[in-house]
Scaffold this active site. Structure first.
Site, short mmCIF file in Angstrom:
data_model
loop_
_atom_site.label_atom_id
_atom_site.label_comp_id
_atom_site.label_asym_id
_atom_site.label_seq_id
_atom_site.Cartn_x
_atom_site.Cartn_y
_atom_site.Cartn_z
N SER A 73 -5.82 41.98 -36.39
CA SER A 73 -4.24 41.66 -36.19
C SER A 73 -4.06 40.00 -36.53
O SER A 73 -2.89 39.83 -36.64
CB SER A 73 -3.75 42.10 -35.13
OG SER A 73 -4.40 41.54 -33.83
N LYS A 78 -0.97 31.49 -33.69
CA LYS A 78 0.07 30.96 -35.04
C LYS A 78 0.07 29.27 -34.53
O LYS A 78 -0.15 28.92 -33.34
CB LYS A 78 1.37 31.58 -34.67
CG LYS A 78 1.45 33.05 -35.04
CD LYS A 78 1.37 33.32 -36.68
CE LYS A 78 1.90 34.73 -37.05
NZ LYS A 78 1.11 35.75 -36.17
#
Lengths: 212, 212
Positions: free
Chosen positions: A131, A170
């Site tokens: 993911s 991120k």
DNA sequence: AGTATAGCGGTACACTTGTTCTATGTCAAA
DNA sequence: TTTGACATAGAACAAGTGTACCGCTATACT
């Protein structure tokens, strides 16, 4: 990572061989052994280059003493490994837990891998699932994180997104009331979330991927 | 298990002196130096006691080698850092040079990072450019490679493609006359090249990414 | 006593190993 | 081209160094 410049290939070879030999035997090699290992056919040439290394400050020698030399700033860095707790797995569907270091597993890393992050604050997680592929991080990768609940703009962070109920990696940018999370892969678009919905879990220090 | 009889005062003295001497000089003392320090007036007696210490498991010796002895460290696993040469940069437009170890730069890594690959065969390259993003490897990543000119199916390899004149990192599958190069990113399609056009440069051992 | 063994000291020897000297080749500056 | 610094090879030398051998003493055991 260490830099050595201004040395000939032979001199570098000698240093590397001495380092290896010391670790293997516990005592330094002789001039003739160095010559044999570095393809130097003359003891005087080995002696010549050894004196060059002394002059350059990489070596100490004692005259007329067999094996009477030691590496100085190039000495084998023993016991310099840092241990960081291997806390567990990082999965997209759950936040990073308060790292209950129950397993006692540790990961040994070179100091340079941690940079100047405080070693006590760094822990490791194994990535499970694909993911986080948009952060260029694959299944099975080891992620070294520095524990933090805040981040600076540009940091690559592990964040828990409350509304999506997912953890992701991120690059972090604080933009007023909201936060921009920029995927590492430049071909992908950023996502924007409300600052209150975004919980920083740690700052990525390094990523290590092993083949096999 | 090695038997450990009681050591005589002289033998204990020898051990203490050797430990001190090693720390001071970086190489072991000679038989005569040991004799002088421990008030033993005969080289043969020093030699005699050294052999006793070997027999008791405190010492290792190599025959007919000056200073050819080392203290056996009990209970301390000497886990040292391994050094791999940092050969330079890997760019898409040029093959990896066989002996690019001109810089002398080295990368210190933990032994576990290398797995069971022979340390002498492993070298490191800095990735330049984003051309290998389909292998999940980004600009600035460190790639540890084991020197090899062949690869087994499933290995992640650095290959030089003769017809495209480019180096790339892909997963390697030999399929008869041709070779399938599978990108690491499962969303991308594999490419097929003639086996003769494909030169394996090394097998990827690990990838290390540092966050700055 | 006689004997065996461990420990020690002394010495000579042979091998190991650092040092020195001479000669050759390379390469860049004058 | 000539010069000089640098790097190399080879060999001879001298010092460092481990080993073998001899004899001696003290202790313990038969």
């Amino acid at each position: 990572m260490t830099k050595r410049k201004g040395l000939s290939a032979r001199q570098q070879h000698i240093l590397r061989y001495m380092d290896q030999y010391m670790g293997e035997h516990g005592y330094p090699p002789t001039i003739r052994e160095i010559g044999a290992a570095t393809h130097i056919n003359s003891t005087s040439v080995v002696n010549y280059n050894l004196n060059k290394l002394v002059q350059a400050g990489y070596l100490e020698r004692r005259d007329r003493v067999s094996r009477g030399m030691r590496l100085v700033k190039w000495g084998r860095a023993a016991d310099n490994l840092l241990r960081v707790p291997l806390a567990g797995r990082i999965v997209a569907s759950a936040p990073v837990e308060a790292y209950a270091d129950v397993s006692g597993d540790v990961l040994e890393v070179a100091p340079a891998t941690l940079g100047n992050h405080p070693p006590g604050e760094v822990f490791a997680l194994t990535v499970q699932g694909d993911s986080m592929i948009d952060a260029m991080i694959a299944d099975g990768d080891l992620v070294l994180l520095r524990r933090a609940d805040t981040a600076q703009n540009g940091d690559l962070v592990a964040v828990w997104l409350a509304d999506e109920e997912a953890t992701t990696l991120k690059r972090f940018y604080h933009e007023g009331q909201r936060v921009r999370l920029q995927p590492e892969n430049p071909t992908m678009d950023p996502i924007y979330v409300d600052a209150a919905q975004c919980r920083v879990q740690g700052v990525v220090v390094a990523v290590i991927r092993h083949s096999h």
